[in-house]
Design a protein around this motif. Structure first.
Motif, PDB file in Angstrom:
ATOM      1  N   LYS A  90       0.848  -1.193   0.000  1.00 45.77           N
ATOM      2  CA  LYS A  90       0.000   0.000   0.000  1.00 45.77           C
ATOM      3  C   LYS A  90       0.885   1.245   0.000  1.00 45.77           C
ATOM      4  CE  LYS A  90      -3.271   2.506   2.893  1.00 45.77           C
ATOM      5  NZ  LYS A  90      -3.917   2.502   4.220  1.00 45.77           N
ATOM      6  N   PHE A  91       0.663   2.105  -1.012  1.00 42.74           N
ATOM      7  CA  PHE A  91       1.416   3.346  -1.157  1.00 42.74           C
ATOM      8  C   PHE A  91       0.472   4.531  -0.996  1.00 42.74           C
ATOM      9  CE2 PHE A  91       3.757   0.158  -3.469  1.00 42.74           C
ATOM     10  CZ  PHE A  91       5.088   0.441  -3.179  1.00 42.74           C
ATOM     11  N   GLU A 126      -6.313   1.431  -7.362  1.00 46.15           N
ATOM     12  CA  GLU A 126      -6.033   2.841  -7.076  1.00 46.15           C
ATOM     13  C   GLU A 126      -7.323   3.447  -6.537  1.00 46.15           C
ATOM     14  OE1 GLU A 126      -3.903   5.308 -10.204  1.00 46.15           O
ATOM     15  OE2 GLU A 126      -5.926   6.191 -10.226  1.00 46.15           O
ATOM     16  N   ILE A 127      -7.254   4.024  -5.350  1.00 40.99           N
ATOM     17  CA  ILE A 127      -8.433   4.639  -4.733  1.00 40.99           C
ATOM     18  C   ILE A 127      -8.169   6.126  -4.584  1.00 40.99           C
ATOM     19  CG2 ILE A 127      -9.922   4.715  -2.693  1.00 40.99           C
ATOM     20  CD1 ILE A 127      -9.116   1.770  -2.183  1.00 40.99           C
ATOM     21  N   THR A 128      -9.080   6.943  -5.099  1.00 40.15           N
ATOM     22  CA  THR A 128      -8.955   8.389  -4.950  1.00 40.15           C
ATOM     23  C   THR A 128     -10.178   8.922  -4.218  1.00 40.15           C
ATOM     24  OG1 THR A 128      -9.932   8.771  -7.132  1.00 40.15           O
ATOM     25  CG2 THR A 128      -7.544   8.686  -7.018  1.00 40.15           C
ATOM     26  N   ARG A 129      -9.901   9.874  -3.338  1.00 38.20           N
ATOM     27  CA  ARG A 129     -10.947  10.573  -2.599  1.00 38.20           C
ATOM     28  C   ARG A 129     -10.660  12.070  -2.723  1.00 38.20           C
ATOM     29  NH1 ARG A 129      -8.884   6.731   0.615  1.00 38.20           N
ATOM     30  NH2 ARG A 129     -10.156   4.891   0.941  1.00 38.20           N
ATOM     31  N   VAL A 134      -5.070   9.693  -2.048  1.00 35.49           N
ATOM     32  CA  VAL A 134      -4.863   8.574  -2.968  1.00 35.49           C
ATOM     33  C   VAL A 134      -4.237   7.417  -2.199  1.00 35.49           C
ATOM     34  CG1 VAL A 134      -3.633   7.780  -5.028  1.00 35.49           C
ATOM     35  CG2 VAL A 134      -4.466  10.122  -4.919  1.00 35.49           C
ATOM     36  N   GLU A 135      -4.689   6.215  -2.499  1.00 37.81           N
ATOM     37  CA  GLU A 135      -4.058   4.978  -2.020  1.00 37.81           C
ATOM     38  C   GLU A 135      -3.876   4.082  -3.222  1.00 37.81           C
ATOM     39  OE1 GLU A 135      -5.871   4.374   2.447  1.00 37.81           O
ATOM     40  OE2 GLU A 135      -7.095   3.729   0.751  1.00 37.81           O
ATOM     41  N   LEU A 136      -2.711   3.462  -3.296  1.00 31.44           N
ATOM     42  CA  LEU A 136      -2.415   2.522  -4.374  1.00 31.44           C
ATOM     43  C   LEU A 136      -2.047   1.190  -3.759  1.00 31.44           C
ATOM     44  CD1 LEU A 136      -1.877   1.865  -7.367  1.00 31.44           C
ATOM     45  CD2 LEU A 136       0.477   2.686  -7.016  1.00 31.44           C
ATOM     46  N   PHE A 137      -2.714   0.125  -4.211  1.00 32.07           N
ATOM     47  CA  PHE A 137      -2.471  -1.225  -3.726  1.00 32.07           C
ATOM     48  C   PHE A 137      -1.881  -2.046  -4.864  1.00 32.07           C
ATOM     49  CE2 PHE A 137      -5.672   0.612  -1.057  1.00 32.07           C
ATOM     50  CZ  PHE A 137      -5.379   0.153   0.220  1.00 32.07           C
TER      51      PHE A 137
END
Length: 141
Positions: A90-91, A126-129, A134-137
């Motif tokens: 997780k980045f 990739e999750i963006t809010r 941002v979170e990148l798995f």
């Protein structure tokens, strides 16, 4: 620059499909990925989840959407993709950066080149809010 290894449960994502996407490209498919993300945000969701699945040409197929707990909840024209449970690196953005999405992908690329992670090259999330979270798995072997 750091990351954490996390175990994620199965995730179902419903959304719009974009073929032949290079998630690490600065152009991000000529802006089509960002345009699609904006269309998903216009639906009133709090977070946009993009799943990148490798294709045979070496690029990825992207599904841009949101978490979806059943096919009945899909918007007309959407597809559903399931990301199996597994271990991911997780980045998150490294402090204040101009482009948090580019930052997390660069961190993942550097970690792989340096041998700190062993990418599985399977589904990546990739999750963006809003506004810039941002979170990148990155899937691990």
């Amino acid at each position: 620059m750091g990351f954490e290894v996390v175990k994620c449960a199965t995730v179902d994502v419903g959304g719009l499909v974009l073929p032949n996407v290079d998630p690490q490209s600065p152009e991000r498919s000529g802006g089509l990925l960002e345009y699609t993300r904006e269309r998903i945000l216009a639906r009133g969701v709090d977070e946009v989840v993009t799943v990148f699945a490798p294709n045979t040409e070496g690029d990825s197929i992207a599904v841009v959407g949101c978490r979806c707990d059943s096919p009945e909840r899909l918007a007309e024209g959407d597809v559903m993709v399931r990301v199996p449970a597994g271990y991911f690196a997780k980045f998150v953005p490294d402090g204040q950066v101009d482009d948090p999405i580019a930052d997390v992908w660069k961190q993942a690329e550097d970690a792989a080149k340096e041998g700190r992670i062993d990418r599985a090259f399977a589904e990546e999330i990739e999750i963006t809010r809003a506004p810039n979270a941002v979170e990148l798995f990155i899937s691990l072997t």
